[in-house]
Write a protein that holds these residues in place. Sequence first.
Motif, PDB file in Angstrom:
ATOM      1  N   THR A   1       4.265  -4.821  -5.470  1.00  0.00           N
ATOM      2  CA  THR A   1       3.634  -6.137  -5.622  1.00  0.00           C
ATOM      3  C   THR A   1       2.980  -6.273  -6.997  1.00  0.00           C
ATOM      4  O   THR A   1       2.968  -7.365  -7.570  1.00  0.00           O
TER       5      THR A   1
ATOM      6  N   HIS B   1       2.650  -9.414   8.184  1.00  0.00           N
ATOM      7  CA  HIS B   1       2.130  -9.050   6.864  1.00  0.00           C
ATOM      8  C   HIS B   1       0.631  -9.317   6.749  1.00  0.00           C
ATOM      9  O   HIS B   1       0.116  -9.576   5.650  1.00  0.00           O
TER      10      HIS B   1
ATOM     11  N   ARG C   1      -1.692 -13.512  -4.698  1.00  0.00           N
ATOM     12  CA  ARG C   1      -2.013 -13.460  -3.267  1.00  0.00           C
ATOM     13  C   ARG C   1      -1.346 -12.244  -2.619  1.00  0.00           C
ATOM     14  O   ARG C   1      -1.944 -11.569  -1.778  1.00  0.00           O
ATOM     15  N   GLU C   2      -0.130 -11.968  -3.039  1.00  0.00           N
ATOM     16  CA  GLU C   2       0.592 -10.839  -2.468  1.00  0.00           C
ATOM     17  C   GLU C   2      -0.079  -9.512  -2.818  1.00  0.00           C
ATOM     18  O   GLU C   2      -0.177  -8.616  -1.980  1.00  0.00           O
TER      19      GLU C   2
ATOM     20  N   ASN D   1      -3.049  -9.028  -0.618  1.00  0.00           N
ATOM     21  CA  ASN D   1      -2.695  -8.660   0.751  1.00  0.00           C
ATOM     22  C   ASN D   1      -2.085  -7.272   0.846  1.00  0.00           C
ATOM     23  O   ASN D   1      -2.244  -6.586   1.861  1.00  0.00           O
ATOM     24  N   ARG D   2      -1.392  -6.869  -0.214  1.00  0.00           N
ATOM     25  CA  ARG D   2      -0.551  -5.675  -0.142  1.00  0.00           C
ATOM     26  C   ARG D   2      -0.485  -5.023  -1.522  1.00  0.00           C
ATOM     27  O   ARG D   2       0.517  -5.129  -2.231  1.00  0.00           O
TER      28      ARG D   2
ATOM     29  N   ASP E   1       1.832 -15.391   5.173  1.00  0.00           N
ATOM     30  CA  ASP E   1       2.130 -14.703   3.914  1.00  0.00           C
ATOM     31  C   ASP E   1       3.387 -13.825   3.997  1.00  0.00           C
ATOM     32  O   ASP E   1       3.625 -13.022   3.096  1.00  0.00           O
TER      33      ASP E   1
ATOM     34  N   LEU F   1       1.315 -17.023  -6.064  1.00  0.00           N
ATOM     35  CA  LEU F   1       1.810 -16.273  -4.914  1.00  0.00           C
ATOM     36  C   LEU F   1       1.764 -14.772  -5.166  1.00  0.00           C
ATOM     37  O   LEU F   1       1.443 -13.989  -4.261  1.00  0.00           O
TER      38      LEU F   1
ATOM     39  N   TYR G   1       6.516 -14.261   3.515  1.00  0.00           N
ATOM     40  CA  TYR G   1       7.585 -14.394   2.532  1.00  0.00           C
ATOM     41  C   TYR G   1       7.063 -14.802   1.150  1.00  0.00           C
ATOM     42  O   TYR G   1       7.782 -15.416   0.372  1.00  0.00           O
ATOM     43  N   ASN G   2       5.844 -14.407   0.844  1.00  0.00           N
ATOM     44  CA  ASN G   2       5.288 -14.701  -0.474  1.00  0.00           C
ATOM     45  C   ASN G   2       6.128 -14.088  -1.587  1.00  0.00           C
ATOM     46  O   ASN G   2       6.396 -14.736  -2.610  1.00  0.00           O
ATOM     47  N   ALA G   3       6.532 -12.837  -1.412  1.00  0.00           N
ATOM     48  CA  ALA G   3       7.287 -12.147  -2.457  1.00  0.00           C
ATOM     49  C   ALA G   3       8.647 -12.805  -2.668  1.00  0.00           C
ATOM     50  O   ALA G   3       9.103 -12.961  -3.805  1.00  0.00           O
TER      51      ALA G   3
END
Length: 429
Positions: free
Chosen positions: A351, A118, A341-342, A345-346, A315, A338, A317-319
């Motif tokens: 998200t 990820h 942050r997710e 990243n995405r 990251d 979190l 398994y942040n979701a």
Amino acid sequence: MKYTLYLFLLPVVLLSSCQHQAEERITNPNDYDAYLAATPSGPESKYFRIWNDKIRPDSLQLTSFGIVAGEYARAFDNTGNIDYLKKAEQALQRGVEIAAIGKADFYRALARNYISQHRFREAAALADSAMAMGSGMRANHALQFDILMELGEYEEAETHLKAIADMVRMDYLIRLAKWSDHRGNLPKAISTLELATETAGRSKNPVLLQWCYTNLADYYGHAGEIKKSYKHYLKALQLDPSNAYAKKGIAWIVYSHEKQPGEALRILDTVSTYYQSPDIALLQADIAASQGNLQAQSVYLDRFASLLSDPGYGDMYNAHAASLYLESTGQVGKALDLARREVNNRPTPETHGLLAYAYFRNGDTSRALELIREQVDGKTFEPQTLLYAAEIYKASGMQGRAAQLAAELEEAVYELGPESLSRLRTLKM
């Protein structure tokens, strides 16, 4: 995490329900029990050791790095052990450093490793480097599509998809199926992946065919074709009896479709003996909660936390963690951090939906509604994201839109899990 559903029904209704469930039962332990004891092997073959022994800090034997990385990646797929994925990364990084010829291949391989971790923006930089070298352009376009879909850059992703359009090529068919699913055209996604599966069958490539079977099983499940889904998970297990993903898929059918949480946990408990994945532990916790077994739920959640304590996961398994904090533990501030942050990243509709729900649970309903309107509604067909949207709409006084989404989501109860029924009913009131 999801909420537990408690149904208080009259005995006659219970009898009718049990009879109906018996008629609908499609799984049979006799079909899969023989596979539950199967476990995969790690990268311990003589072939692997020969090449691994060639790697030294000053090694220039480029071929060995690619082969060893491939073996470690295969071991990660089979066991979920993050250490294998990180070792594959190390081998590929060394390959990038020393390659003169074939450097683009190492860029692409390392980018795919980062996708698995990820680390999408780092993967994008490597993909751009591979593209700039001008070699392997078909593979470059395919890689760019995969990364851009993860980054929510859908228009640009479609451009790369069109660049490899060829209905007889596997690389195009599997991505066309993903694109069709993203656009909400599930029938086309299924028919395209069925064609890809036929192509994989003719190639006699068991790894590719196994991938097609499990992904086709997922699509069938989304479409409510549970018997076909089950059949294809079994086909994957016939090729690889240790396939954890297929076993997890069967466990979900047993739990969500057949309402047999005890049997689902039995399946998952065998998987968790050799497959180290936080999402398996979280699913086990959900199922235990649906049984009202708080002690077992606590054990599974402890396992989830223990796995996540490994910094190697980064990251990945942040979701999952954010959802747990929002819907089970009440650590909504931690979930908000979190979710932010997710999104960084995405940045996808999914998200952003998670972030919106985190704002909502932290009391900022206006910000949550703004995100749903601007980044989510009309941009995704993901049931969990739309469930979050419906709850936010209702809390914002937009009961009509909340009820409309809830009605549409009734067709996705299998995907959301049986405990989602209570939430949908509340949203329609």
